[in-house]
Design a protein around this motif. Structure first.
Motif, short mmCIF file in Angstrom:
data_model
loop_
_atom_site.label_atom_id
_atom_site.label_comp_id
_atom_site.label_asym_id
_atom_site.label_seq_id
_atom_site.Cartn_x
_atom_site.Cartn_y
_atom_site.Cartn_z
N LYS A 35 0.81 -1.22 0.00
CA LYS A 35 0.00 0.00 0.00
C LYS A 35 0.84 1.27 0.00
O LYS A 35 0.48 2.27 -0.65
N TYR A 36 1.98 1.25 0.71
CA TYR A 36 2.80 2.47 0.74
C TYR A 36 3.55 2.69 -0.58
O TYR A 36 3.96 3.81 -0.90
N ASP A 37 3.71 1.60 -1.35
CA ASP A 37 4.29 1.77 -2.69
C ASP A 37 3.35 2.55 -3.60
O ASP A 37 3.80 3.22 -4.55
N LEU A 38 2.06 2.48 -3.34
CA LEU A 38 1.10 3.27 -4.11
C LEU A 38 1.37 4.77 -3.93
O LEU A 38 1.27 5.54 -4.88
N ARG A 85 4.38 6.06 -2.90
CA ARG A 85 5.71 6.35 -3.46
C ARG A 85 5.67 6.48 -4.97
O ARG A 85 6.43 7.22 -5.57
N ASP A 86 4.75 5.72 -5.61
CA ASP A 86 4.63 5.78 -7.08
C ASP A 86 3.64 6.85 -7.53
O ASP A 86 3.28 6.90 -8.71
N TYR A 94 -0.91 10.08 0.47
CA TYR A 94 -0.81 9.44 1.78
C TYR A 94 -2.08 9.69 2.61
O TYR A 94 -2.58 8.78 3.30
N GLU A 95 -2.61 10.92 2.53
CA GLU A 95 -3.81 11.26 3.30
C GLU A 95 -4.99 10.39 2.85
O GLU A 95 -5.80 9.94 3.67
N ASP A 96 -5.08 10.16 1.54
CA ASP A 96 -6.17 9.33 1.02
C ASP A 96 -6.01 7.87 1.47
O ASP A 96 -6.99 7.18 1.74
N LEU A 97 -4.75 7.42 1.54
CA LEU A 97 -4.48 6.06 2.01
C LEU A 97 -4.94 5.89 3.46
O LEU A 97 -5.59 4.89 3.81
N GLU A 98 -4.62 6.87 4.30
CA GLU A 98 -5.02 6.81 5.70
C GLU A 98 -6.54 6.76 5.83
O GLU A 98 -7.10 5.98 6.61
N LEU A 150 -4.75 -0.24 -10.63
CA LEU A 150 -4.30 -0.96 -9.44
C LEU A 150 -3.78 -2.35 -9.80
O LEU A 150 -2.73 -2.79 -9.31
N LEU A 151 -4.50 -3.05 -10.67
CA LEU A 151 -4.09 -4.40 -11.05
C LEU A 151 -2.77 -4.40 -11.83
O LEU A 151 -1.91 -5.27 -11.63
N LYS A 152 -2.59 -3.41 -12.70
CA LYS A 152 -1.32 -3.32 -13.45
C LYS A 152 -0.16 -2.94 -12.53
O LYS A 152 0.98 -3.35 -12.74
N PHE A 153 -0.47 -2.13 -11.50
CA PHE A 153 0.55 -1.79 -10.48
C PHE A 153 1.00 -3.06 -9.76
O PHE A 153 2.21 -3.30 -9.58
#
Length: 464
Positions: free
Chosen positions: A13-16, A18-19, A24-28, A56-59
């Motif tokens: 998830k954190y690679d999302l 970084r890429d 980050y706020e949306d991830l939280e 997301l799937l290609k990531f």
């Protein structure tokens, strides 16, 4: 309610961020929503429009180097449906695609779910190769191929599947957190819980090259229920030993301990035996349920009266049956009922299974030199009226306890025999002649629903 996880996204998830695919706020925020709604974070990211499913799937494909397959117009090989039953397909969100040269290609929404992969390999009995697919697309294919009205869709429903599987707890944590005492202890509880729910009373842990096999013994059959990965084995054994008051630093010598635990509202006791082998320690666990009243053990009034009469007269009460038939449970039920008779009731046991009121229970301890030989030399100074001792393995021990009948003692013990004919054959040995003559009651457990009770008069007919 447990949090629904996607182990692949939890790891990446954190690679999302970084890429630069999400903020980050949306991830939280997505993590909070996922926890509140009990869904996995991938579902939240897609449904909230924070990321396109295709992106997301290609990531995931690029990070894991696992191919992505679009199932929308994909036709599966129906012959492969037999490799994975409907329940596991729905539970793990997987579906088989095709099989070539013994390798089954499987579409997965969570290709890092090692438990799911382990389960598929176990059921399919072949190698698998995962590919990444959309969770929704997989569920649609499961609906299309498994649950249609055709016979193909109907034969894979596993109605007899276990209600509880300890391996789900094994895979709740990432490897980085799986070595914690809390997670290891939770695994131990899960294994014991599954054993109780499946009415298993004996289980084993055996070393194999890749870990520790967990084996349930059911009707004399050893059933493999899964393996603990090698990275967790040392921590698992050490924690199990510590909980059982065994020394986790000793592995070259046999050890015997006791574990108290609860399953739902039932308090249980288990004996733990650690024994060294050339591959590592083999650990055996025997689970004992709380004793019941004799009237709840499948005995009618006539049989209970026969036992009561034998209790009040000098002689030997012998409880027989096959392994794990409930001999010890029956003996504890007898001891519980006679404990209030104002008599000195004593036991000599390797492990006491439950604390019984008004019974003087004695636990042997080889580490301090308190063995059966020493117990035999000193027990008479305690003037027992009724004495329970576990099976005796020496002629000297058998002769000694038999001789106590001449001193007006009532003895209770147990003996392993598959059936009455097997018992008669074993008792034909000359060493048992004195012991047989002192029997006043025989309780034979064929199974929990079939228990025979013989008084002295009936036994004389058998042995003459």
């Amino acid at each position: 309610m447990e949090f629904v996880r996607n182990k692949t996204l939890e790891k990446l998830k954190y690679d999302l961020v970084r890429d630069n695919l999400i903020k980050y706020e949306d991830l939280e925020t997505a993590q909070q929503v996922a926890a509140a709604q009990n869904v996995n974070i991938g579902q939240v990211l897609i449904s909230s429009g924070l990321i396109e499913e295709d992106t997301l799937l290609k990531f995931l494909e690029s990070k894991l180097h696992i191919p992505y397959v679009n199932l929308e117009d994909y036709s599966l090989d129906k012959k492969c449906l037999s490799y994975i039953n409907l329940n596991n397909a729905q539970k793990y969100k997987v579906i088989p695609l095709f099989e070539i040269e013994g390798i089954l290609t499987v579409a997965m929404s969570d290709p890092l779910d090692l438990f799911a992969i382990d389960k598929i390999v176990e059921d399919a009995k072949c190698e698998i190769e995962p590919v990444i697919s959309s969770e929704n697309a997989i569920l649609k294919k499961i609906e299309e191929y498994y649950t249609s009205s055709s016979s193909v869709g109907q034969i894979f429903i596993d109605e007899d599947r276990p209600k509880y599987d300890w391996r789900e707890v094994l895979n709740e944590q990432d490897i980085s957190n799986s070595l914690s005492d809390e997670h290891i202890q939770k695994m131990i509880r899960a294994i014991l819980k599954q054993a109780i729910q499946q009415d298993i009373h004996e289980l084993f842990f055996e070393h194999v090259p890749n870990g520790l096999r967990v084996i349930f013994k059911d009707n004399a059959q050893n059933i493999l229920t899964g393996e603990i990965p090698s990275i967790l084995v040392s921590a698992f054994i050490a924690r199990l030993k510590t909980l059982s008051n065994l020394d986790p630093t000793v592995s070259e010598l046999p050890q015997l301990g006791k574990l108290s635990f609860k399953v739902d509202d039932m308090a249980l006791i288990a004996s733990i035996s650690a024994f060294p082998t050339i591959h590592g320690e083999r650990i055996s666990i025997k689970i004992y349920k709380p004793p019941k009243k004799l009237s709840e053990c499948g005995l009618d009034d006539k049989k209970i009266n026969t036992i009561a009469k034998a209790i009040n007269n000098p002689g030997i009460i012998l409880v027989c049956g096959s392994a794990l038939c409930g001999k010890t449970h029956m003996i504890y039920s007898i001891l519980s009922e006679i404990a209030s008779q104002n008599k000195n009731v004593m036991t000599i046991e390797s492990i006491t299974k439950y604390n019984l009121e008004n019974v003087n229970q004695c636990e042997l301890n080889e580490h301090i030199g308190f063995n059966l030989d020493k117990a035999m030399r000193f027990i008479e100074f305690q003037s027992p009226d009724i004495l329970y001792f576990e099976g005796i393995n020496t002629k000297e021990g058998l002769d000694y306890f038999t001789s106590l009948v001449f001193k007006n003692k009532t003895l209770i013990t147990e003996f392993l025999a598959e059936n009455i004919a097997d018992l008669m054959k074993k008792f034909s040995i000359n060493e048992f002649s004195m012991f047989k003559s002192m029997l006043t009651c025989l309780i034979f457990l064929h199974n929990k629903d079939s228990i025979e009770v013989f008084d002295k008069q009936a036994l004389e007919k058998y042995f003459t």
